[in-house]
Design a protein around this motif. Structure first.
Motif, PDB file in Angstrom:
ATOM      1  N   GLU A 147       0.814  -1.214   0.000  1.00  0.00           N
ATOM      2  CA  GLU A 147       0.000   0.000   0.000  1.00  0.00           C
ATOM      3  C   GLU A 147       0.850   1.269   0.000  1.00  0.00           C
ATOM      4  OE1 GLU A 147      -2.445  -0.731   3.336  1.00  0.00           O
ATOM      5  OE2 GLU A 147      -3.833  -2.054   2.253  1.00  0.00           O
TER       6      GLU A 147
ATOM      7  N   GLU B 246     -12.219  -6.955 -13.468  1.00  0.00           N
ATOM      8  CA  GLU B 246     -13.592  -6.495 -13.283  1.00  0.00           C
ATOM      9  C   GLU B 246     -14.504  -7.650 -12.865  1.00  0.00           C
ATOM     10  OE1 GLU B 246     -16.943  -4.116 -13.067  1.00  0.00           O
ATOM     11  OE2 GLU B 246     -14.794  -3.659 -13.047  1.00  0.00           O
TER      12      GLU B 246
ATOM     13  N   GLN C  12       0.176  -0.446  -7.372  1.00  0.00           N
ATOM     14  CA  GLN C  12      -1.140   0.094  -7.083  1.00  0.00           C
ATOM     15  C   GLN C  12      -2.016  -1.037  -6.565  1.00  0.00           C
ATOM     16  OE1 GLN C  12      -2.244   1.898 -10.877  1.00  0.00           O
ATOM     17  NE2 GLN C  12      -1.847   3.929 -10.025  1.00  0.00           N
ATOM     18  N   THR C  13      -2.882  -0.729  -5.594  1.00  0.00           N
ATOM     19  CA  THR C  13      -3.723  -1.757  -4.999  1.00  0.00           C
ATOM     20  C   THR C  13      -5.193  -1.376  -5.097  1.00  0.00           C
ATOM     21  OG1 THR C  13      -3.578  -0.781  -2.780  1.00  0.00           O
ATOM     22  CG2 THR C  13      -1.903  -2.419  -3.379  1.00  0.00           C
ATOM     23  N   GLN C  14      -6.039  -2.382  -5.296  1.00  0.00           N
ATOM     24  CA  GLN C  14      -7.489  -2.232  -5.271  1.00  0.00           C
ATOM     25  C   GLN C  14      -8.032  -3.204  -4.228  1.00  0.00           C
ATOM     26  OE1 GLN C  14      -9.397  -2.162  -9.257  1.00  0.00           O
ATOM     27  NE2 GLN C  14      -7.318  -2.387 -10.075  1.00  0.00           N
TER      28      GLN C  14
ATOM     29  N   GLY D 143      -6.483  -7.951  -1.957  1.00  0.00           N
ATOM     30  CA  GLY D 143      -6.706  -6.928  -2.956  1.00  0.00           C
ATOM     31  C   GLY D 143      -5.989  -7.289  -4.240  1.00  0.00           C
TER      32      GLY D 143
ATOM     33  N   ARG E 109     -13.771  -8.471  -9.164  1.00  0.00           N
ATOM     34  CA  ARG E 109     -14.297  -7.450  -8.264  1.00  0.00           C
ATOM     35  C   ARG E 109     -15.815  -7.542  -8.139  1.00  0.00           C
ATOM     36  NH1 ARG E 109     -12.167  -1.574  -9.139  1.00  0.00           N
ATOM     37  NH2 ARG E 109     -13.011  -1.447  -7.027  1.00  0.00           N
TER      38      ARG E 109
END
Length: 308
Positions: free
Chosen positions: A152, A292, A158-160, A274, A295
């Motif tokens: 993070e 997508e 980059q993290t989602q 994530g 998620r």
């Protein structure tokens, strides 16, 4: 010169015959010969020794072969990469995941992805977050799903976030600890601990519970099935996500341990899963479609296979 001429010259070197080279490239032998002569005129040198039955390349021809092979391969790679960027009826998807999402989310996501995009070839690496980060940095995968706490604050990643995966302790049926009326965390640490590689925050939280400065697992492995078999055949205590053990718990293959002084909802004992990508890297359409899908499935907008 053009790539067509270079492909013909590579075919001539492979088949050592103007006739067979023409057949392999799908043109007539006179047209094939004219293309080779045109390439020689363009370069100002002979490329093959026509007095040799094997049509061996001249010294200049050997140099041209090396460059021709690199140029033709580069053109093919370019075509494939552009295809991956613009359509989902071909190409390859390469990504990774940790043990927790490998239990249910990723297998269900893969089943749906393969139904929707059957022409995409997918390669999945299941490993711990440390190995996956190295694979991502080497561009061997486009993204991975694992505990994101280590990344993070990293500018290169980059993290989602996805839904947290609760963790638990478990043992085999008949384990000595199951006979205790009141179980403490200290009782757990009297036995070998096995599990997948722990993020530093989780390791620190467990070390605090054990009263130690640090905590090392007796067995570290990223394959839940192997860990379960070790636990079921010994007095070892396993650490796992609830998601990975839901079915074995329901079937009585393993038993959940709930020490009295383990704080309820201990955040550090959850897998903060994530999606991790490289900063500034353009994902392929296949990678974007898979992310997508995962998620939406994680948020309950798409059914898992068992529910479906």
């Amino acid at each position: 010169m053009d790539l067509r001429q270079l492909r013909y010259f590579l075919a001539l070197n492979e088949h050592r015959s103007f006739v067979r080279g023409a057949e392999a490239t799908g043109i007539t032998q006179p047209a094939f010969s004219r293309a080779i002569r045109g390439l020689e005129e363009e370069l100002g040198c002979l490329l093959v020794d026509r007095g040799d039955k094997e049509l061996r390349p001249t010294p200049e021809g050997k140099v041209v072969l090396q460059h021709a092979l690199a140029l033709v391969r580069g053109a093919n790679n370019l075509t494939q990469e552009i295809g991956r960027m613009t359509k989902l009826d071909a190409g390859e998807l390469r990504f990774g995941c940790g043990p927790a999402p490998a239990a249910r989310l990723v297998p269900d996501g893969l089943r749906l992805f393969m139904q929707r995009y059957p022409r995409i070839h997918t390669r999945l690496e299941v490993n711990n977050w440390e190995h996956l980060s190295r694979s991502l940095a080497r561009e061997e995968i486009e993204f991975f799903i694992a505990d994101t706490r280590q990344f993070e604050a990293e500018p290169n990643f980059q993290t989602q976030p996805l839904q947290p995966r609760p963790g638990l302790f478990y043992c085999r049926p008949g384990h000595p600890l199951l006979a205790k009326e009141s179980l403490s965390t200290n009782d757990l640490f009297d036995y070998p601990l096995v599990g997948s590689r722990l993020p530093s925050g989780v390791r620190k939280a467990l070390a605090n519970l054990s009263g130690r400065t640090d905590l090392e697992l007796h067995l570290e492995c990223d394959h839940p099935q192997i860990l379960r078999e070790v636990v079921c055949g010994s007095d070892a205590i396993g650490l796992s996500s609830l998601e990975a053990l839901r079915q074995p718990l329901q079937q009585g293959e393993v038993v959940r341990l709930q020490p009295r002084n383990l704080p309820a909802g201990l955040d550090n004992f959850h897998a903060c899963c994530g999606i991790v990508t490289r900063t500034g890297f353009r994902l392929s359409p296949a990678a974007r479609a898979m992310i997508e899908l995962l998620r939406r499935m994680d948020r309950g907008l798409l059914p898992h296979s068992a529910a479906a």
